[in-house]
Design a protein around this motif. Structure first.
Motif, PDB file in Angstrom:
ATOM      1  N   LEU A 173       2.073  -7.861   5.365  1.00 34.46           N
ATOM      2  CA  LEU A 173       0.912  -7.309   4.753  1.00 34.46           C
ATOM      3  C   LEU A 173       1.331  -7.146   3.278  1.00 34.46           C
ATOM      4  CD1 LEU A 173      -1.873  -5.833   4.612  1.00 34.46           C
ATOM      5  CD2 LEU A 173      -0.550  -3.582   4.885  1.00 34.46           C
ATOM      6  N   HIS A 175       0.550  -5.579  -0.426  1.00 33.46           N
ATOM      7  CA  HIS A 175      -0.328  -4.478  -1.077  1.00 33.46           C
ATOM      8  C   HIS A 175       0.061  -3.802  -2.218  1.00 33.46           C
ATOM      9  CE1 HIS A 175       1.581  -0.977   0.360  1.00 33.46           C
ATOM     10  NE2 HIS A 175       2.153  -1.871   1.467  1.00 33.46           N
ATOM     11  N   THR A 176      -0.571  -3.159  -2.934  1.00 24.43           N
ATOM     12  CA  THR A 176      -0.057  -2.341  -4.125  1.00 24.43           C
ATOM     13  C   THR A 176       0.254  -1.018  -3.723  1.00 24.43           C
ATOM     14  OG1 THR A 176      -1.674  -3.462  -5.430  1.00 24.43           O
ATOM     15  CG2 THR A 176      -0.633  -1.578  -6.352  1.00 24.43           C
TER      16      THR A 176
END
Length: 185
Positions: A173, A175-176
């Protein structure tokens, strides 16, 4: 066409595994970073020791100056060898797993230090396995797989779930991080 000494004036290396330093103190090892700038039989003077002291302060090892390197932990040794490389005052810094043996606090401090130095003109090239740290601190990445370049570019371009699966055979995954605003894998 450059001599080893000429290369060492321009480029410094921080190896993944610190070389054996039996009997040398931290100050002595860090001052060794000044040798490319000294003549063959020159004894280091106050200016070399001052530059070494500044490098030790940057890597937070100045308290260990009089200790033998062999008495330090792996992470402390790693920081000593970064200090030695910085004492060389290179234009290019090569780092092989620069955060090896460092706890999380020192990993972040080390990467922030290097990032700060690059903003002042130093070129840093690092081989890293921690893709989240690389994404957070590196401007450009080269993702290698089986000895070839799989992808290169900005972290968001390189570290996609598809490329990570191809390179490492794992699902991921990307993501930020809401706290840092940086990319996390």
């Amino acid at each position: 066409g450059l001599t080893a000494k000429e290369v060492a004036r321009v480029m410094a290396l921080v190896p993944q595994l610190a070389p054996y330093t039996f009997g040398f103190t931290v100050m002595e090892v860090v001052v060794m970073g000044r040798y490319p700038h000294m003549s063959r039989f020159q004894v280091e003077g106050s200016s070399e020791r001052e530059i070494a002291q500044e490098a030790m302060a940057l890597t937070q090892v100045e308290a260990f100056a009089d200790r033998e390197v062999s008495t330090l932990s792996g992470g402390e040794r790693q920081r000593v060898f970064v200090a030695r490389a910085l004492a060389q005052q290179p234009r290019v810094l090569l780092l092989d797993e620069p955060t090896s043996n460092l706890d999380i606090q020192y990993q972040l401090q080390m990467m922030e230090l290097v990032k700060g130095l690059t903003s002042k003109g130093l070129t840093a090239v690092a081989a890293m396995h921690d893709v989240s740290l690389a994404a957070r601190f590196c401007d450009r990445l080269v993702l290698l797989h089986k000895g070839r370049v799989l992808s290169q570019g900005a972290p968001w371009e390189v570290l996609t779930p598809e490329r990570i699966k191809e390179a490492f055979s794992v699902r991921s995954l990307v993501h930020t991080d809401p706290v840092t605003g940086s990319m996390v894998v």
